[in-house]
Design a protein around this motif. Structure first.
Motif, PDB file in Angstrom:
ATOM      1  N   GLN A 287     -14.817  44.500  10.774  1.00 31.78           N
ATOM      2  CA  GLN A 287     -16.058  45.210  11.055  1.00 31.78           C
ATOM      3  C   GLN A 287     -15.782  46.693  11.321  1.00 31.78           C
ATOM      4  OE1 GLN A 287     -19.278  43.798  10.940  1.00 31.78           O
ATOM      5  NE2 GLN A 287     -17.986  42.273   9.918  1.00 31.78           N
ATOM      6  N   LEU A 288     -16.354  47.549  10.490  1.00 35.37           N
ATOM      7  CA  LEU A 288     -16.215  48.991  10.665  1.00 35.37           C
ATOM      8  C   LEU A 288     -16.758  49.410  12.026  1.00 35.37           C
ATOM      9  CD1 LEU A 288     -15.443  51.762   9.519  1.00 35.37           C
ATOM     10  CD2 LEU A 288     -17.705  51.842   8.436  1.00 35.37           C
ATOM     11  N   CYS A 289     -17.876  48.829  12.432  1.00 38.72           N
ATOM     12  CA  CYS A 289     -18.472  49.193  13.728  1.00 38.72           C
ATOM     13  C   CYS A 289     -17.501  48.903  14.869  1.00 38.72           C
ATOM     14  CB  CYS A 289     -19.797  48.466  13.945  1.00 38.72           C
ATOM     15  SG  CYS A 289     -19.670  46.666  13.949  1.00 38.72           S
ATOM     16  N   PHE A 290     -16.752  47.813  14.784  1.00 37.27           N
ATOM     17  CA  PHE A 290     -15.802  47.476  15.844  1.00 37.27           C
ATOM     18  C   PHE A 290     -14.604  48.418  15.822  1.00 37.27           C
ATOM     19  CE2 PHE A 290     -12.358  44.789  17.695  1.00 37.27           C
ATOM     20  CZ  PHE A 290     -12.863  44.756  18.996  1.00 37.27           C
ATOM     21  N   ALA A 291     -14.141  48.771  14.632  1.00 40.10           N
ATOM     22  CA  ALA A 291     -13.020  49.719  14.518  1.00 40.10           C
ATOM     23  C   ALA A 291     -13.406  51.072  15.105  1.00 40.10           C
ATOM     24  CB  ALA A 291     -12.598  49.864  13.057  1.00 40.10           C
ATOM     25  N   ILE A 292     -14.626  51.520  14.838  1.00 42.09           N
ATOM     26  CA  ILE A 292     -15.099  52.794  15.393  1.00 42.09           C
ATOM     27  C   ILE A 292     -15.246  52.677  16.904  1.00 42.09           C
ATOM     28  CG2 ILE A 292     -17.073  54.380  15.459  1.00 42.09           C
ATOM     29  CD1 ILE A 292     -17.364  53.844  12.408  1.00 42.09           C
ATOM     30  N   TYR A 293     -15.782  51.565  17.362  1.00 43.55           N
ATOM     31  CA  TYR A 293     -15.955  51.329  18.796  1.00 43.55           C
ATOM     32  C   TYR A 293     -14.603  51.362  19.518  1.00 43.55           C
ATOM     33  CZ  TYR A 293     -16.731  48.651  23.086  1.00 43.55           C
ATOM     34  OH  TYR A 293     -16.744  48.228  24.377  1.00 43.55           O
TER      35      TYR A 293
ATOM     36  N   GLN B 109     -10.605  54.395  22.824  1.00 44.90           N
ATOM     37  CA  GLN B 109      -9.263  54.954  23.047  1.00 44.90           C
ATOM     38  C   GLN B 109      -9.316  56.470  23.238  1.00 44.90           C
ATOM     39  OE1 GLN B 109      -6.360  53.304  23.648  1.00 44.90           O
ATOM     40  NE2 GLN B 109      -7.759  51.562  23.683  1.00 44.90           N
ATOM     41  N   PHE B 110     -10.152  57.142  22.456  1.00 39.67           N
ATOM     42  CA  PHE B 110     -10.304  58.596  22.625  1.00 39.67           C
ATOM     43  C   PHE B 110     -10.900  58.919  23.992  1.00 39.67           C
ATOM     44  CE2 PHE B 110      -9.625  59.851  18.149  1.00 39.67           C
ATOM     45  CZ  PHE B 110      -8.947  61.034  18.374  1.00 39.67           C
ATOM     46  N   THR B 111     -11.894  58.144  24.401  1.00 37.85           N
ATOM     47  CA  THR B 111     -12.503  58.380  25.712  1.00 37.85           C
ATOM     48  C   THR B 111     -11.477  58.201  26.815  1.00 37.85           C
ATOM     49  OG1 THR B 111     -14.660  57.697  24.864  1.00 37.85           O
ATOM     50  CG2 THR B 111     -14.377  57.676  27.253  1.00 37.85           C
ATOM     51  N   LYS B 112     -10.641  57.179  26.723  1.00 34.94           N
ATOM     52  CA  LYS B 112      -9.578  56.955  27.718  1.00 34.94           C
ATOM     53  C   LYS B 112      -8.599  58.125  27.724  1.00 34.94           C
ATOM     54  CE  LYS B 112      -9.653  51.934  27.556  1.00 34.94           C
ATOM     55  NZ  LYS B 112      -8.945  50.731  27.099  1.00 34.94           N
ATOM     56  N   LEU B 113      -8.205  58.586  26.540  1.00 37.56           N
ATOM     57  CA  LEU B 113      -7.279  59.707  26.435  1.00 37.56           C
ATOM     58  C   LEU B 113      -7.864  60.946  27.101  1.00 37.56           C
ATOM     59  CD1 LEU B 113      -5.208  60.754  23.392  1.00 37.56           C
ATOM     60  CD2 LEU B 113      -6.781  62.399  24.357  1.00 37.56           C
TER      61      LEU B 113
ATOM     62  N   GLN C 224      -9.394  65.191   7.272  1.00 35.98           N
ATOM     63  CA  GLN C 224      -9.928  64.088   6.469  1.00 35.98           C
ATOM     64  C   GLN C 224     -10.808  63.165   7.315  1.00 35.98           C
ATOM     65  OE1 GLN C 224      -6.345  62.249   4.946  1.00 35.98           O
ATOM     66  NE2 GLN C 224      -6.575  63.223   2.945  1.00 35.98           N
ATOM     67  N   LEU C 225     -10.328  62.821   8.497  1.00 39.40           N
ATOM     68  CA  LEU C 225     -11.096  61.947   9.381  1.00 39.40           C
ATOM     69  C   LEU C 225     -12.434  62.590   9.747  1.00 39.40           C
ATOM     70  CD1 LEU C 225      -8.225  60.674  11.684  1.00 39.40           C
ATOM     71  CD2 LEU C 225      -9.619  59.254  10.149  1.00 39.40           C
ATOM     72  N   MET C 226     -12.401  63.868  10.109  1.00 37.30           N
ATOM     73  CA  MET C 226     -13.645  64.567  10.456  1.00 37.30           C
ATOM     74  C   MET C 226     -14.610  64.556   9.277  1.00 37.30           C
ATOM     75  SD  MET C 226     -13.877  65.541  13.595  1.00 37.30           S
ATOM     76  CE  MET C 226     -15.247  66.676  13.431  1.00 37.30           C
ATOM     77  N   SER C 227     -14.104  64.828   8.096  1.00 39.56           N
ATOM     78  CA  SER C 227     -14.948  64.851   6.903  1.00 39.56           C
ATOM     79  C   SER C 227     -15.559  63.473   6.640  1.00 39.56           C
ATOM     80  CB  SER C 227     -14.114  65.303   5.698  1.00 39.56           C
ATOM     81  OG  SER C 227     -14.872  65.233   4.523  1.00 39.56           O
ATOM     82  N   GLN C 228     -14.743  62.434   6.724  1.00 37.94           N
ATOM     83  CA  GLN C 228     -15.236  61.085   6.470  1.00 37.94           C
ATOM     84  C   GLN C 228     -16.244  60.648   7.530  1.00 37.94           C
ATOM     85  OE1 GLN C 228     -11.425  59.134   6.275  1.00 37.94           O
ATOM     86  NE2 GLN C 228     -11.454  59.103   4.034  1.00 37.94           N
TER      87      GLN C 228
ATOM     88  N   VAL D 252     -19.585  62.334   6.854  1.00 38.13           N
ATOM     89  CA  VAL D 252     -20.276  61.675   5.734  1.00 38.13           C
ATOM     90  C   VAL D 252     -20.904  60.371   6.220  1.00 38.13           C
ATOM     91  CG1 VAL D 252     -19.920  60.486   3.518  1.00 38.13           C
ATOM     92  CG2 VAL D 252     -18.920  62.747   3.895  1.00 38.13           C
ATOM     93  N   LEU D 253     -20.143  59.577   6.960  1.00 39.36           N
ATOM     94  CA  LEU D 253     -20.659  58.314   7.487  1.00 39.36           C
ATOM     95  C   LEU D 253     -21.840  58.563   8.419  1.00 39.36           C
ATOM     96  CD1 LEU D 253     -20.506  55.253   7.856  1.00 39.36           C
ATOM     97  CD2 LEU D 253     -18.752  55.636   9.622  1.00 39.36           C
ATOM     98  N   HIS D 254     -21.709  59.530   9.303  1.00 40.72           N
ATOM     99  CA  HIS D 254     -22.792  59.873  10.229  1.00 40.72           C
ATOM    100  C   HIS D 254     -24.058  60.252   9.457  1.00 40.72           C
ATOM    101  CE1 HIS D 254     -25.111  62.697  12.765  1.00 40.72           C
ATOM    102  NE2 HIS D 254     -24.872  61.792  13.690  1.00 40.72           N
ATOM    103  N   ASP D 255     -23.902  61.108   8.448  1.00 41.95           N
ATOM    104  CA  ASP D 255     -25.055  61.540   7.654  1.00 41.95           C
ATOM    105  C   ASP D 255     -25.718  60.358   6.940  1.00 41.95           C
ATOM    106  OD1 ASP D 255     -24.623  64.115   8.511  1.00 41.95           O
ATOM    107  OD2 ASP D 255     -23.726  64.806   6.628  1.00 41.95           O
TER     108      ASP D 255
END
Length: 146
Positions: free
Chosen positions: A10-16, A21-25, A128-132, A135-138
């Motif tokens: 699930q993409l939603c779970f991978a993003i979650y 992890q970013f929030t913890k960092l 690349q991650l920011m760009s992708q 695109v996903l957000h849009d």
């Protein structure tokens, strides 16, 4: 491909998970400064454009006034920001960074950059991650605006 409906696919779970992890960092890095991750986002918005209204900030950060108002109140009590109402419209509340936020900006950003560097994300990967993600957000926003 494996069963699409498994949790690991699930993409939603991978993003979650990644967001968590970013929030913890960020939380770990921001703790010594006495600010939370959402408060850091407020500071980022104000460092870009000081004097935003609470409404503008809510739109910029996609946060409601019910979340922003108490957060800004705590930040004001701790000397990070100052709220000001306009004489012409008492409903409009502007938020400005205070000297503490200006003085700590470089130290905060250096601490974050140092911690993010430990993740070994190369500049090209970051771009690349920011760009992708944009695109996903849009695509998600366009779907929601139909």
């Amino acid at each position: 491909m494996e069963d699409f409906l498994t949790l690991d696919n699930q993409l939603c779970f991978a993003i979650y998970e990644t967001s968590s992890q970013f929030t913890k960092l960020y939380s770990k890095v921001l703790h010594p400064f006495g600010i939370t991750y959402p408060q850091y986002l407020v500071l980022l918005a104000l460092w870009e454009k000081d004097g935003l209204t609470v409404k503008e900030m809510g739109e910029r950060l996609n946060l409601g006034t019910g979340t922003l108002t108490p957060m800004i109140k705590r930040m004001e009590a701790n000397g990070w920001v100052k709220k000001e109402r306009t004489n012409s419209d008492e409903r409009k509340v502007y938020v400005f960074v205070q000297p503490k936020a200006i003085e700590e900006k470089d130290a905060i950003n250096q601490s974050i950059a140092s911690e993010v560097n430990t993740c070994n994300i190369e500049l090209y990967e970051y771009e690349q991650l920011m760009s992708q993600l944009k695109v996903l957000h849009d695509k998600l926003m366009n779907r929601n605006n139909r």
